[in-house]
Scaffold this active site. Structure first.
Site, PDB file in Angstrom:
ATOM      1  CG  HIS A 178      32.199  53.571  -5.680  1.00 57.06           C
ATOM      2  ND1 HIS A 178      32.698  52.781  -5.953  1.00 57.06           N
ATOM      3  CD2 HIS A 178      31.652  52.208  -4.290  1.00 57.06           C
ATOM      4  CE1 HIS A 178      33.260  51.500  -6.211  1.00 57.06           C
ATOM      5  NE2 HIS A 178      32.221  51.438  -5.430  1.00 57.06           N
ATOM      6  CD  GLU A 226      27.580  45.910  -7.083  1.00 58.69           C
ATOM      7  OE1 GLU A 226      28.803  45.946  -7.610  1.00 58.69           O
ATOM      8  OE2 GLU A 226      27.026  46.636  -6.667  1.00 58.69           O
ATOM      9  CG  ASP A 244      28.157  51.214  -3.365  1.00 63.64           C
ATOM     10  OD1 ASP A 244      29.422  51.026  -3.735  1.00 63.64           O
ATOM     11  OD2 ASP A 244      27.627  50.100  -3.981  1.00 63.64           O
TER      12      ASP A 244
HETATM   13  N1  ADE Z   1      31.260  51.225  -9.122  1.00 59.00           N
HETATM   14  C1  ADE Z   1      30.621  52.144  -8.295  1.00 59.00           C
HETATM   15  N2  ADE Z   1      29.708  51.732  -7.421  1.00 59.00           N
HETATM   16  C2  ADE Z   1      29.540  50.246  -7.805  1.00 59.00           C
HETATM   17  C3  ADE Z   1      29.605  49.006  -7.739  1.00 59.00           C
HETATM   18  N3  ADE Z   1      28.310  49.078  -6.833  1.00 59.00           N
HETATM   19  N4  ADE Z   1      29.528  48.062  -7.565  1.00 59.00           N
HETATM   20  C4  ADE Z   1      31.029  48.089  -8.931  1.00 59.00           C
HETATM   21  N5  ADE Z   1      31.661  49.511  -9.511  1.00 59.00           N
HETATM   22  C5  ADE Z   1      31.328  50.758  -8.581  1.00 59.00           C
HETATM   23 ZN    ZN Z   2      30.961  49.295  -4.582  1.00 61.76          ZN
END
Ligand code: ADE
Ligand code: ZN
Length: 349
Positions: free
Chosen positions: A27, A208, A286
């Site tokens: 991200h 997740e 991430d």
């Molecule tokens: N946005 C940024 N990192 C994230 C993550 N690990 N899970 C969900 N949304 C996110």
């Molecule tokens: Zn993510």
């Protein structure tokens, strides 16, 4: 797989750092380092609820996904101008190139910015120009994936898609991120159907923190071609078989999973189990500015904690290319580069 040369264990960290690889789950707002947050806050006259870089960093003690997201969205509030988006992406791409990342598929969260009055064009064009420059300067191919925030409504996602369509040629696909629990993929069925009609590639965060059922619906309701995270799939053997049989890639983020308490420690991470089950798992960072390291640090800590071997390094880098949305010729080129890299290690035997 070709016959790997013998690599003594003490050489493995250097091999992990040096091997060519792709990053498929980053991200860009999660690459904003505290120093850049403070610099942009000052440049834009944005007040921050933290007195210093150190005070901000000290707040990075997360207990779950939501506790992280609250701070992550606060950090992103300093981004206002096209130049800010360029600076953020350029800082990431310079680091990625130095880590031998040859291809990156980069998530961005436009709703975090448009909700504050930032024009969609400033977001996308700033990021796009950084991607273009990375290709020119480093030969690193960088592509953008627009993510919808799942804690917002599907109507908001539709409005975001509409606002982004004038820049359609600057992003290759769409994803789904933010607070997972209570926001199942089904909530976004229609907007993802529209995205598929538009020829956009489709990914989604699922499994997740959320249950295997969210992975099933990301696949079957949204048409996701890759699952972001997906580590909860191990709790459903039928799902594991589906993911393995169809070679649906998982973009796994080891440091993130430990920092957000998905696993109590890196030693308890299930990546080896996913590989052993025949899944196309990949390693990714991430939100590297928040989770203690960029891509190579993820590889290094994972390999140290799970006692992984050179064959896993080759497999994971190979998977990162296979799982990418690049064309077949580009994939084959990187896979040849990877093979030559490992063959070149033979000379130092
Ligand atoms: N946005 C940024 N990192 C994230 C993550 N690990 N899970 C969900 N949304 C996110
Ligand atoms: Zn993510």
């Amino acid at each position: 797989m070709f016959h790997l040369p013998h690599i003594p264990p003490q050489r493995l960290p250097a091999v992990l750092r040096g091997m060519p690889k792709a990053e498929l789950h980053i991200h860009i707002e999660g690459s904003l380092e505290p120093e850049l947050i403070f610099k942009l806050a000052q440049r834009n006259g944005v007040a921050l609820p933290y007195a210093s870089v150190e005070a901000l960093r000290a707040a990075y003690a997360f207990t779950d996904l939501q506790s992280f997201l609250d701070i992550y969205y606060a950090g992103a509030s300093v981004l206002l101008k096209e130049q800010d988006f360029f600076d953020m992406a350029w800082a990431y791409l310079e680091k990625a190139a130095a880590e031998n990342v040859v291809h990156a598929e980069i998530f961005f969260d436009p709703q975090t910015h448009t909700a504050r009055g930032v024009p969609m064009g400033s977001v996308i064009q700033g990021l796009h120009h950084a991607c273009q420059r990375a290709h020119q300067e480093f030969g690193l191919s960088a592509k953008l994936i627009l993510c919808f925030l799942r804690h917002l409504s599907e109507a908001d996602a539709f409005a975001t898609l509409e606002a982004a369509l004038p820049y359609r040629h600057h992003f290759i696909g769409v994803g789904l991120d933010s607070s997972e629990m209570g926001h199942p993929p089904e909530k976004f069925e229609r907007v993802f159907a529209r995205c598929r009609e538009l020829g956009l590639r489709v990914v989604a965060h699922a499994g997740e923190e959320g249950p295997p059922a969210y992975i099933w619906s990301a696949l079957d309701v949204l048409g996701a071609e890759r699952i972001d995270h997906g580590v909860q799939a191990v709790h459903d053997p039928v799902l594991l078989r589906r993911l393995a049989d169809a070679q649906v890639p998982l973009t796994v983020c080891p440091l993130s999973n430990v920092k957000l308490c998905v696993f109590p420690s890196m030693a308890q991470h299930n990546l080896r189990q996913l590989l052993d089950a025949g899944l196309c798992a990949t390693v990714n960072s991430d939100d590297p500015a928040y989770f203690g390291g960029y891509l190579n640090e993820n590889y290094l800590q994972l390999f140290a904690a799970l006692d992984l071997e050179p064959r896993h390094a080759y497999q994971l880098a190979f998977n990162s290319f296979e799982a990418s949305f690049a064309d077949e010729a580009a994939k084959r080129g990187w896979e040849r580069q990877l093979k030559s890299y490992f063959e070149g290690l033979r000379e130092h035997d």
